[in-house]
Design a protein around this motif. Structure first.
Motif, mmCIF file in Angstrom:
data_model
loop_
_atom_site.group_PDB
_atom_site.id
_atom_site.type_symbol
_atom_site.label_atom_id
_atom_site.label_comp_id
_atom_site.label_asym_id
_atom_site.label_seq_id
_atom_site.Cartn_x
_atom_site.Cartn_y
_atom_site.Cartn_z
ATOM 1 N N THR A 1 0.831 -1.213 0.000
ATOM 2 C CA THR A 1 0.000 0.000 0.000
ATOM 3 C C THR A 1 0.862 1.257 0.000
ATOM 4 N N GLU A 2 1.966 1.249 0.734
ATOM 5 C CA GLU A 2 2.841 2.420 0.743
ATOM 6 C C GLU A 2 3.394 2.713 -0.647
ATOM 7 N N THR B 1 0.502 10.000 -4.735
ATOM 8 C CA THR B 1 -0.803 9.641 -5.278
ATOM 9 C C THR B 1 -1.870 9.952 -4.238
ATOM 10 N N SER C 1 8.634 5.582 2.569
ATOM 11 C CA SER C 1 7.869 4.338 2.435
ATOM 12 C C SER C 1 8.380 3.266 3.397
ATOM 13 N N LEU D 1 0.706 4.359 -2.627
ATOM 14 C CA LEU D 1 0.371 5.709 -2.166
ATOM 15 C C LEU D 1 1.391 6.768 -2.563
ATOM 16 N N VAL E 1 -6.102 5.491 -4.431
ATOM 17 C CA VAL E 1 -5.696 4.149 -3.992
ATOM 18 C C VAL E 1 -6.883 3.409 -3.397
ATOM 19 N N GLU E 2 -7.706 4.130 -2.669
ATOM 20 C CA GLU E 2 -8.892 3.506 -2.069
ATOM 21 C C GLU E 2 -9.783 2.868 -3.132
ATOM 22 N N ALA F 1 -4.780 9.562 -1.797
ATOM 23 C CA ALA F 1 -5.220 8.365 -1.079
ATOM 24 C C ALA F 1 -6.567 7.883 -1.592
#
Length: 259
Positions: A79-80, A86, A165, A83, A91-92, A88
DNA sequence: CTCCGGATGT
DNA sequence: ACATCAGGAG
């Protein structure tokens, strides 16, 4: 072993007296003085004393993204990478599909590269992220049965996995207290303490040192503190037209006081 | 320090 | 069109 902190936000309830004992006020004051900020001692004290209210604000107004409900190391590490630079919310929108298709590091090696690129296409930086995720997956499978290593230097080994990250993975997956200096964090501190924002905020040694002193030395509170700054920067303290009237720490903010 | 990479919000 | 986004590399 996992779940030693409360998800999604960590520990958001704390008294000022206890909080003060968990940060390094003297070191933070010294760093701030080196930036030429007047009344550094008073400003650090004001900020630290407003942190319990900041954590209350996180509990009531924080963003409940799906990745904040897990400490699974592969999920956090991947996930990092998703992200980086970008939004959030972007990404969701692909989170469920991504971790349905790539629930483990092994899945990245099993599926085709084209499959990976298709799932993350809407995020941009597809070439970068594809290589990062492939090398991250490879690292996980080599070193510890599909889990990312819990060492800062090893986590940074894959292409384009850098300091932020790697530290975020240590913080959110392994409960390792870390300062997470991103653009949001640096902007907030620049406004609160009234100094010029560095050109590369996340790479400024000065900002990094300051944040290191201000992160509470307890995993649950450190998680909450870091998340609160991410969300404050996204929701309230935005780059243009910050909503100071609804900011939980405006009483300690020089930008607000002088505007 | 500069430059990089892409979709998205403004 | 332009700046921004849970930064990183040269």
């Amino acid at each position: 072993m996992s779940g030693s902190v409360n998800l999604p936000f960590g520990r958001t309830g704390v008294e000022i007296g206890e909080y003060r004992t968990l940060v390094d006020i003297d070191s933070a004051t010294e760093t701030l003085q080196q930036n030429g900020v007047q009344d550094a001692e008073m400003r650090i004290a004001g900020f630290v004393d407003s942190c319990p209210e900041l954590l209350n604000w996180l509990e009531s107004s924080g963003r409940e993204f799906p990745w904040r409900y897990t400490q699974d190391p592969w999920t956090v590490y991947a996930t990092e990478i998703l992200l980086q630079r970008t939004r959030a919310s972007a990404v969701e929108s692909i989170f469920d599909e991504f971790f349905t298709r790539f629930p483990s590091a092994a899945a990245v090696e099993d599926q085709s590269e084209e499959e990976l690129r298709n799932v993350i296409r809407s995020l941009g930086f597809v070439n970068h992220r594809t290589r990062s995720l492939q090398e991250a997956a490879s690292l996980c499978l080599e070193t510890s049965r599909g889990k990312p290593p819990c060492s800062l230097e090893k986590l940074k080994h894959p292409w384009r996995v850098g300091d932020y990250s790697a530290r975020a993975t240590l913080m959110f997956a392994f409960d390792d207290v870390q300062p997470l200096v991103d653009a949001n964090f640096a902007r907030i501190l620049a406004r609160v303490f009234g100094y010029d924002m560095p050109v590369q905020p996340h790479k400024s040694e000065n900002v990094y040192e300051l944040v290191s002193s201000l992160v509470p030395d307890e995993p649950g509170l450190a998680r909450a503190f870091n998340l609160s700054m991410l969300d404050l920067g996204a929701i309230v303290c935005s780059p243009e037209s910050p909503a100071c009237h609804q900011c939980p720490i405006n009483a300690a903010c020089q930008f607000y006081q002088s505007s």
